[in-house]
Design a protein around this motif. Structure first.
Motif, PDB file in Angstrom:
ATOM      1  N   MET A   1       0.830  -1.207   0.000  1.00 30.35           N
ATOM      2  CA  MET A   1       0.000   0.000   0.000  1.00 30.35           C
ATOM      3  C   MET A   1       0.864   1.257   0.000  1.00 30.35           C
ATOM      4  N   ALA A   2       1.958   1.218   0.773  1.00 30.25           N
ATOM      5  CA  ALA A   2       2.861   2.369   0.819  1.00 30.25           C
ATOM      6  C   ALA A   2       3.489   2.616  -0.547  1.00 30.25           C
ATOM      7  N   LEU A   3       3.893   1.518  -1.213  1.00 33.53           N
ATOM      8  CA  LEU A   3       4.494   1.658  -2.535  1.00 33.53           C
ATOM      9  C   LEU A   3       3.476   2.207  -3.525  1.00 33.53           C
ATOM     10  N   SER A   4       2.223   1.703  -3.423  1.00 36.35           N
ATOM     11  CA  SER A   4       1.170   2.181  -4.313  1.00 36.35           C
ATOM     12  C   SER A   4       0.941   3.679  -4.123  1.00 36.35           C
ATOM     13  N   THR A   5       0.947   4.121  -2.864  1.00 35.04           N
ATOM     14  CA  THR A   5       0.784   5.556  -2.599  1.00 35.04           C
ATOM     15  C   THR A   5       1.954   6.340  -3.164  1.00 35.04           C
ATOM     16  N   ALA A   6       3.170   5.826  -2.990  1.00 40.53           N
ATOM     17  CA  ALA A   6       4.351   6.490  -3.526  1.00 40.53           C
ATOM     18  C   ALA A   6       4.279   6.570  -5.046  1.00 40.53           C
ATOM     19  N   GLN A   7       3.768   5.525  -5.677  1.00 41.55           N
ATOM     20  CA  GLN A   7       3.647   5.543  -7.141  1.00 41.55           C
ATOM     21  C   GLN A   7       2.636   6.597  -7.587  1.00 41.55           C
ATOM     22  N   ARG A   8       1.551   6.729  -6.836  1.00 38.55           N
ATOM     23  CA  ARG A   8       0.556   7.763  -7.176  1.00 38.55           C
ATOM     24  C   ARG A   8       1.152   9.155  -7.021  1.00 38.55           C
ATOM     25  N   VAL A   9       1.933   9.345  -5.959  1.00 39.10           N
ATOM     26  CA  VAL A   9       2.587  10.643  -5.758  1.00 39.10           C
ATOM     27  C   VAL A   9       3.583  10.898  -6.886  1.00 39.10           C
ATOM     28  N   ALA A  10       4.344   9.851  -7.257  1.00 36.38           N
ATOM     29  CA  ALA A  10       5.300   9.995  -8.361  1.00 36.38           C
ATOM     30  C   ALA A  10       4.576  10.344  -9.658  1.00 36.38           C
ATOM     31  N   ASP A  11       3.409   9.729  -9.896  1.00 43.51           N
ATOM     32  CA  ASP A  11       2.622  10.038 -11.097  1.00 43.51           C
ATOM     33  C   ASP A  11       2.204  11.507 -11.104  1.00 43.51           C
ATOM     34  N   THR A  12       1.773  12.003  -9.940  1.00 43.78           N
ATOM     35  CA  THR A  12       1.358  13.403  -9.830  1.00 43.78           C
ATOM     36  C   THR A  12       2.520  14.342 -10.133  1.00 43.78           C
ATOM     37  N   LEU A  13       3.668  14.049  -9.530  1.00 48.70           N
ATOM     38  CA  LEU A  13       4.838  14.907  -9.746  1.00 48.70           C
ATOM     39  C   LEU A  13       5.325  14.806 -11.195  1.00 48.70           C
ATOM     40  N   ARG A  14       5.275  13.597 -11.756  1.00 46.50           N
ATOM     41  CA  ARG A  14       5.700  13.431 -13.155  1.00 46.50           C
ATOM     42  C   ARG A  14       4.831  14.268 -14.083  1.00 46.50           C
ATOM     43  N   ASP A  15       3.513  14.242 -13.836  1.00 48.07           N
ATOM     44  CA  ASP A  15       2.597  15.033 -14.667  1.00 48.07           C
ATOM     45  C   ASP A  15       2.920  16.522 -14.566  1.00 48.07           C
ATOM     46  N   ARG A  16       3.248  16.976 -13.366  1.00 47.98           N
ATOM     47  CA  ARG A  16       3.584  18.395 -13.188  1.00 47.98           C
ATOM     48  C   ARG A  16       4.892  18.745 -13.885  1.00 47.98           C
ATOM     49  N   ILE A  17       5.855  17.847 -13.808  1.00 49.48           N
ATOM     50  CA  ILE A  17       7.138  18.084 -14.474  1.00 49.48           C
ATOM     51  C   ILE A  17       6.931  18.140 -15.985  1.00 49.48           C
ATOM     52  N   GLU A  18       6.192  17.164 -16.502  1.00 45.64           N
ATOM     53  CA  GLU A  18       5.985  17.105 -17.953  1.00 45.64           C
ATOM     54  C   GLU A  18       5.136  18.265 -18.445  1.00 45.64           C
ATOM     55  N   GLY A  19       4.207  18.731 -17.595  1.00 43.88           N
ATOM     56  CA  GLY A  19       3.341  19.840 -17.992  1.00 43.88           C
ATOM     57  C   GLY A  19       3.963  21.211 -17.806  1.00 43.88           C
ATOM     58  N   GLY A  20       5.147  21.260 -17.214  1.00 39.51           N
ATOM     59  CA  GLY A  20       5.828  22.536 -17.025  1.00 39.51           C
ATOM     60  C   GLY A  20       5.549  23.200 -15.696  1.00 39.51           C
ATOM     61  N   GLY A  21       4.703  22.571 -14.849  1.00 38.62           N
ATOM     62  CA  GLY A  21       4.416  23.152 -13.546  1.00 38.62           C
ATOM     63  C   GLY A  21       5.606  23.107 -12.598  1.00 38.62           C
ATOM     64  N   LEU A  22       6.499  22.154 -12.844  1.00 47.73           N
ATOM     65  CA  LEU A  22       7.748  22.047 -12.076  1.00 47.73           C
ATOM     66  C   LEU A  22       8.886  22.046 -13.091  1.00 47.73           C
ATOM     67  N   PRO A  23       9.348  23.214 -13.522  1.00 54.43           N
ATOM     68  CA  PRO A  23      10.363  23.270 -14.581  1.00 54.43           C
ATOM     69  C   PRO A  23      11.716  22.765 -14.109  1.00 54.43           C
ATOM     70  N   PRO A  24      12.591  22.443 -15.061  1.00 52.06           N
ATOM     71  CA  PRO A  24      13.942  21.986 -14.720  1.00 52.06           C
ATOM     72  C   PRO A  24      14.639  22.955 -13.773  1.00 52.06           C
ATOM     73  N   GLY A  25      15.301  22.384 -12.766  1.00 52.95           N
ATOM     74  CA  GLY A  25      16.015  23.189 -11.791  1.00 52.95           C
ATOM     75  C   GLY A  25      15.223  23.481 -10.533  1.00 52.95           C
ATOM     76  N   THR A  26      13.913  23.185 -10.548  1.00 52.21           N
ATOM     77  CA  THR A  26      13.072  23.444  -9.380  1.00 52.21           C
ATOM     78  C   THR A  26      13.427  22.495  -8.237  1.00 52.21           C
ATOM     79  N   GLN A  27      13.565  23.043  -7.030  1.00 54.68           N
ATOM     80  CA  GLN A  27      13.782  22.191  -5.868  1.00 54.68           C
ATOM     81  C   GLN A  27      12.438  21.665  -5.377  1.00 54.68           C
TER      82      GLN A  27
END
Length: 218
Positions: free
Chosen positions: A5-31
């Motif tokens: 369950m913890a891994l599944s939650t981490a994967q969902r969080v990773a999916d959310t962050l990946r979408d933001r990175i790919e969409g430009g919401g978290l541009p390269p260099g962002t901490q």
């Protein structure tokens, strides 16, 4: 059960962050702040760190000792290597096009049409997404789940490079006609010409990105 369950939650969080990175919401260099993201997403620091590890594995973020986690900034050598691997996988797909399943061939034409509709609507971020779907569809003609997975990772990395381009329209618009031309060559069974055009196409796109990166750093 708890670990899964913890891994599944981490994967969902990773999916959310990946979408933001790919969409430009978290541009390269962002901490990526553990505290802020944990609070916003309602997850523990351990879950967030596991999500970060997944994104490090995908080469989308980097962990800098004593500094934290940052969205990765591509170097010119990274772009060159991404295009080298893309060329290998996509040309292999073009060579396999004649024996590819009809649904895989239809996906190529469908991605081109989607890009053209997005351009007509002036939705250039969607044009960029459709362009990546087109190239993934070319590689998918090879009928290999491993190639599909490799392309997903490469194209996610490539999004980082796209964010360096000052104008999505100026970068993607010239390739709309070339996507249509490639799809037509494949539909007509002219696989040799399609492979030659794809090779030139990828070389041109790589040079455009590298030239922009050089200008930005000078």
């Amino acid at each position: 059960m708890g670990d899964a369950m913890a891994l599944s939650t981490a994967q969902r969080v990773a999916d959310t962050l990946r979408d933001r990175i790919e969409g430009g919401g978290l541009p390269p260099g962002t901490q990526l702040s553990e505290e802020a993201l944990g609070r916003e997403l309602g997850v523990s620091r351990n879950t967030l760190r596991e999500a970060f590890r997944l994104l490090v594995h995908e080469s989308l973020v980097v962990h800098r000792l004593n500094r934290g986690v940052f969205v990765r900034v591509l170097e010119p050598a990274d772009v060159t290597d991404i295009y080298r691997v893309r060329a290998a996988l996509e040309t292999a797909g073009v060579r396999a096009a004649a024996s590819a399943a009809p649904a895989l061939r239809a996906a190529v034409a469908g991605a081109v049409a989607r890009g053209e509709r997005a351009a007509a609507a002036g939705d250039w971020p969607e044009v960029a997404s459709a362009d990546l779907r087109f190239h993934r569809a070319l590689a998918a003609l090879g009928g290999s789940a491993r190639i599909d997975s490799a392309m997903d990772r490469l194209l996610a990395e490539l999004r980082l490079a796209f964010h360096t381009m000052p104008s999505p329209r100026r970068f993607h618009e010239p390739f709309l006609l070339r996507n249509r031309s490639l799809a037509t060559l494949l539909e007509n069974g002219d696989h040799g010409r399609a492979e030659a055009e794809l090779t030139t196409y990828l070389d041109d796109a790589r040079r455009l990105i590298l030239d922009t990166m050089r200008e930005a750093s000078s």
